[in-house]
Design a protein around this motif. Structure first.
Motif, PDB file in Angstrom:
ATOM      1  N   ALA A 116       0.827  -1.207   0.000  1.00 39.37           N
ATOM      2  CA  ALA A 116       0.000   0.000   0.000  1.00 39.37           C
ATOM      3  C   ALA A 116       0.861   1.256   0.000  1.00 39.37           C
ATOM      4  O   ALA A 116       0.548   2.248  -0.675  1.00 39.37           O
ATOM      5  CB  ALA A 116      -0.927  -0.019   1.213  1.00 39.37           C
ATOM      6  N   LEU A 117       1.973   1.229   0.747  1.00 41.00           N
ATOM      7  CA  LEU A 117       2.857   2.398   0.817  1.00 41.00           C
ATOM      8  C   LEU A 117       3.491   2.673  -0.545  1.00 41.00           C
ATOM      9  O   LEU A 117       3.580   3.834  -0.975  1.00 41.00           O
ATOM     10  CB  LEU A 117       3.933   2.162   1.871  1.00 41.00           C
ATOM     11  N   GLU A 118       3.926   1.626  -1.227  1.00 38.78           N
ATOM     12  CA  GLU A 118       4.522   1.799  -2.550  1.00 38.78           C
ATOM     13  C   GLU A 118       3.507   2.367  -3.542  1.00 38.78           C
ATOM     14  O   GLU A 118       3.828   3.257  -4.330  1.00 38.78           O
ATOM     15  CB  GLU A 118       5.065   0.459  -3.053  1.00 38.78           C
ATOM     16  N   THR A 119       2.274   1.844  -3.480  1.00 38.10           N
ATOM     17  CA  THR A 119       1.228   2.341  -4.372  1.00 38.10           C
ATOM     18  C   THR A 119       0.935   3.811  -4.113  1.00 38.10           C
ATOM     19  O   THR A 119       0.809   4.614  -5.049  1.00 38.10           O
ATOM     20  CB  THR A 119      -0.056   1.514  -4.200  1.00 38.10           C
ATOM     21  N   GLY A 120       0.822   4.184  -2.839  1.00 31.88           N
ATOM     22  CA  GLY A 120       0.575   5.587  -2.499  1.00 31.88           C
ATOM     23  C   GLY A 120       1.691   6.501  -2.970  1.00 31.88           C
ATOM     24  O   GLY A 120       1.432   7.603  -3.473  1.00 31.88           O
ATOM     25  N   CYS A 121       2.943   6.058  -2.832  1.00 28.71           N
ATOM     26  CA  CYS A 121       4.088   6.867  -3.275  1.00 28.71           C
ATOM     27  C   CYS A 121       4.083   7.026  -4.789  1.00 28.71           C
ATOM     28  O   CYS A 121       4.376   8.115  -5.311  1.00 28.71           O
ATOM     29  CB  CYS A 121       5.395   6.224  -2.815  1.00 28.71           C
ATOM     30  N   ILE A 122       3.767   5.950  -5.514  1.00 25.57           N
ATOM     31  CA  ILE A 122       3.725   6.022  -6.976  1.00 25.57           C
ATOM     32  C   ILE A 122       2.643   6.991  -7.434  1.00 25.57           C
ATOM     33  O   ILE A 122       2.853   7.808  -8.343  1.00 25.57           O
ATOM     34  CB  ILE A 122       3.504   4.614  -7.570  1.00 25.57           C
ATOM     35  N   VAL A 123       1.467   6.907  -6.813  1.00 24.62           N
ATOM     36  CA  VAL A 123       0.382   7.820  -7.176  1.00 24.62           C
ATOM     37  C   VAL A 123       0.784   9.269  -6.903  1.00 24.62           C
ATOM     38  O   VAL A 123       0.559  10.159  -7.743  1.00 24.62           O
ATOM     39  CB  VAL A 123      -0.907   7.458  -6.409  1.00 24.62           C
ATOM     40  N   ALA A 124       1.374   9.522  -5.741  1.00 26.68           N
ATOM     41  CA  ALA A 124       1.812  10.881  -5.409  1.00 26.68           C
ATOM     42  C   ALA A 124       2.844  11.385  -6.426  1.00 26.68           C
ATOM     43  O   ALA A 124       2.798  12.545  -6.855  1.00 26.68           O
ATOM     44  CB  ALA A 124       2.395  10.910  -3.998  1.00 26.68           C
ATOM     45  N   LEU A 125       3.780  10.519  -6.819  1.00 30.47           N
ATOM     46  CA  LEU A 125       4.801  10.904  -7.799  1.00 30.47           C
ATOM     47  C   LEU A 125       4.176  11.208  -9.157  1.00 30.47           C
ATOM     48  O   LEU A 125       4.543  12.194  -9.825  1.00 30.47           O
ATOM     49  CB  LEU A 125       5.828   9.779  -7.929  1.00 30.47           C
ATOM     50  N   LEU A 126       3.217  10.388  -9.574  1.00 31.02           N
ATOM     51  CA  LEU A 126       2.546  10.619 -10.851  1.00 31.02           C
ATOM     52  C   LEU A 126       1.793  11.952 -10.854  1.00 31.02           C
ATOM     53  O   LEU A 126       1.823  12.700 -11.841  1.00 31.02           O
ATOM     54  CB  LEU A 126       1.579   9.474 -11.149  1.00 31.02           C
ATOM     55  N   LEU A 127       1.139  12.256  -9.748  1.00 28.55           N
ATOM     56  CA  LEU A 127       0.373  13.504  -9.667  1.00 28.55           C
ATOM     57  C   LEU A 127       1.298  14.716  -9.672  1.00 28.55           C
ATOM     58  O   LEU A 127       1.017  15.727 -10.335  1.00 28.55           O
ATOM     59  CB  LEU A 127      -0.496  13.507  -8.409  1.00 28.55           C
ATOM     60  N   ALA A 128       2.405  14.625  -8.937  1.00 28.84           N
ATOM     61  CA  ALA A 128       3.363  15.730  -8.924  1.00 28.84           C
ATOM     62  C   ALA A 128       3.966  15.944 -10.310  1.00 28.84           C
ATOM     63  O   ALA A 128       4.101  17.085 -10.775  1.00 28.84           O
ATOM     64  CB  ALA A 128       4.456  15.450  -7.900  1.00 28.84           C
TER      65      ALA A 128
END
Length: 253
Positions: free
Chosen positions: A3-15
């Protein structure tokens, strides 16, 4: 993927989407970002933003419900374990082996479910390790001497059946989480929104910092949704205190 990896990837994509939007805005002709064009873009993005907000709200509520249900199931199972142990104690010395197996099963569940929380998921456990079936086998082999013992045996089998049912329910629902297709679509909606943020915003440090913070916040929401949907593993998990309390009260008398 955790879940942490998925959240980080989503945050990176949005940024990255927001930064890409700022770069695109500087290359577009002026009439593409006229007041009328910006108003149309805002109206179109508002629809996607509303859908994303509704989806995220629904997912957070659903994840919280899943977490609360798991917590309730654990407390109920702990109470049933204590009740089963007391019924077996009333039956007599013939149930000593069953009571010992029951305590061992509780210890095993605590160790396997909460011993390695960072990487533990219910899918990595086996049903034979955590099930109450061995205790039920012993109970079925008991030969009641009178009506009292017969009643106690029936009651013990009923309680153990309830425990087994709750156990299998946890096994069946333990790997359920956010569907991949839904996550992909939701991430696409969010990327469109953040791309629009960058497209319509001036390029300066303050705006970029705020957009990045917002991207991290949304990624954190995705992390919470996925992590809480797996209440027996990850960083947000159901406490094992009810089982530990039950174990401390078992085997007496």
């Amino acid at each position: 993927m955790t879940a942490l990896e998925t959240g980080c990837i989503v945050a990176l994509l949005l940024a990255c989407a927001a930064l890409l939007g700022t770069r695109i805005s500087r290359r577009l002709p002026d009439h593409h970002l006229s007041p009328d064009s910006k108003e149309a873009i805002k109206l179109a993005t508002a629809v996607v933003g509303t859908l994303s907000a509704l989806a995220l709200g629904f997912l957070v509520a659903s994840a919280k419900t899943t977490f609360d249900d798991a917590e309730t199931e654990l407390k109920t199972s702990a109470a049933r374990l204590i009740l089963l142990d007391r019924v077996l104690a009333q039956y007599g010395a013939e149930t000593a082996e069953a009571r010992k197996k029951l305590a061992n099963l509780v210890e095993l569940r605590i160790t396997q479910s909460w011993g390695g929380l960072a990487g533990a998921t219910i899918g990595t456990r086996t049903a034979d390790d955590l099930g109450v079936e061995p205790v039920q086998t012993i109970l079925r082999g008991l030969t009641p001497e009178d009506d009292v013992h017969r009643l106690l045996k029936t009651r013990a089998l009923e309680v153990s059946g309830d425990i087994a049912q709750a156990h299998w329910l946890v096994l069946e629902t333990g790997n359920e989480g956010l569907p991949t297709a839904f996550l992909v679509v939701l991430t696409f909606w969010l990327i469109v929104i953040f791309l629009t943020f960058g497209l319509l915003s001036p390029y300066n440090g303050t705006v970029i910092s705020i957009v990045i913070v917002c991207a991290i916040s949304v990624g954190g929401a995705i992390f919470i949704v996925i992590d809480m949907a797996h209440p027996y593993g990850g960083l947000i998990y159901v406490s094992d205190e009810p089982l530990r309390v039950a174990l401390s009260r078992m085997g007496h008398g």
